[in-house]
Design an enzyme around this catalytic site. Structure first.
Site, mmCIF file in Angstrom:
data_model
loop_
_atom_site.group_PDB
_atom_site.id
_atom_site.type_symbol
_atom_site.label_atom_id
_atom_site.label_comp_id
_atom_site.label_asym_id
_atom_site.label_seq_id
_atom_site.Cartn_x
_atom_site.Cartn_y
_atom_site.Cartn_z
ATOM 1 N N ARG A 269 -2.151 -3.538 2.841
ATOM 2 C CA ARG A 269 -1.373 -4.634 2.109
ATOM 3 C C ARG A 269 -2.680 -4.465 0.911
ATOM 4 O O ARG A 269 -3.370 -5.243 1.374
ATOM 5 C CB ARG A 269 -1.009 -6.010 2.800
ATOM 6 N N ASP B 26 -3.012 -6.128 -2.738
ATOM 7 C CA ASP B 26 -3.033 -7.714 -3.469
ATOM 8 C C ASP B 26 -2.616 -7.457 -4.910
ATOM 9 O O ASP B 26 -2.660 -5.926 -5.387
ATOM 10 C CB ASP B 26 -4.580 -8.634 -3.619
ATOM 11 N N ARG C 155 -13.569 -6.685 -2.276
ATOM 12 C CA ARG C 155 -13.599 -7.812 -4.195
ATOM 13 C C ARG C 155 -14.983 -8.653 -3.645
ATOM 14 O O ARG C 155 -15.598 -8.599 -4.512
ATOM 15 C CB ARG C 155 -12.697 -8.208 -4.214
#
Length: 245
Positions: free
Chosen positions: A51, A53, A198
């Site tokens: 998935r 974001d 990130r």
């Protein structure tokens, strides 16, 4: 029942991430499923390799779905190209064995993070890179990245929303490449925790800006304390580059 594998590129700027949501159809999964369902006259559910974001892009997302459709893969890719939004493109379709699962069979993934490092931002790249106006110390960032390579407990580099039972992951490589004012950070690993890439980038940027010493990264890993790592880098600079099987 046929099992169909898709390779997908998308601009995540206007979407609420990959995963289908109940309150909106503005997700990558929803858009693709809606078109596939019309194409096959079946209720199609696709399985993504992972998935992404809100705001994250993909150059090589992989998904698969099951269908009884007799369409050829060439016909499918033409249909999808015609009816999907222009910011979602299926670049390859192939029929795979029944047991293939895009998420469970993935052996590793590569992400690329793009930074525009100049005093002034580039208006044409503003949605696809993170702008850093201060000059980054690339050598220090490369030195810091060496501490992250290998098998570690990445508790310090995951969001509190992560639901994974184990925080142990292996990072095979981190490449930091300068292309003029564009800096690309490519992270290759066997799996990633929620926001892990990130946070790794956010930490390397702290080193590059001189707010943190490269050696601090090793201490951050050992501490298993998220508060010691850098901030979560903006989503718009992140791309899922490749999924390996």
């Amino acid at each position: 029942m046929r099992n169909i594998k898709l390779t997908i590129q998308y601009d995540g700027s206007r979407y609420s991430g990959w995963q289908r949501l109940g309150h909106t159809d503005m997700t990558i999964q929803s858009k693709i499923e809606n078109v596939l369902s019309k194409m096959t006259s079946e209720k199609i559910e696709i399985i993504g390799s992972g998935r992404t974001d809100v705001g994250v892009h993909a150059l090589g997302q992989v998904a698969n779905f099951k269908t009884n459709s007799k369409m050829t893969t060439s016909e499918m890719i033409e249909y999808l190209y015609k009816y999907l939004p222009q910011d979602i493109v299926v670049t390859n379709i192939e029929e795979v064995e029944e047991r293939f699962h895009s998420r469970y069979n993935a052996s590793s993934k590569k992400y690329i993070y793009k930074i525009y490092n100049d005093i002034y931002l580039n208006p044409f790249l503003r949605k696809y890179t993170t702008h850093i106006s201060e000059k980054l110390d690339i050598d220090a960032m490369k030195k810091a990245s060496l501490f992250i390579i290998g098998e570690h407990d990445f508790t310090s580099f995951r969001s509190s929303k992560s639901k994974k039972k184990s925080n142990i992951r292996t990072i095979y490589s981190i490449d930091i490449i300068e292309k003029g004012n564009l800096i690309e950070i490519i992270v290759h690993g066997n799996g990633f925790l929620y926001n892990m890439v990130r946070i790794i980038v956010g930490t390397l940027l702290e080193v590059g800006l001189g707010n943190m010493e490269p050696e601090n990264v090793n201490y951050i890993l050992l501490s298993k304390d998220r508060k010691l790592a850098g901030p979560i880098a903006p989503a718009k600079g992140l791309y899922l580059l490749e999924v390996e099987y």
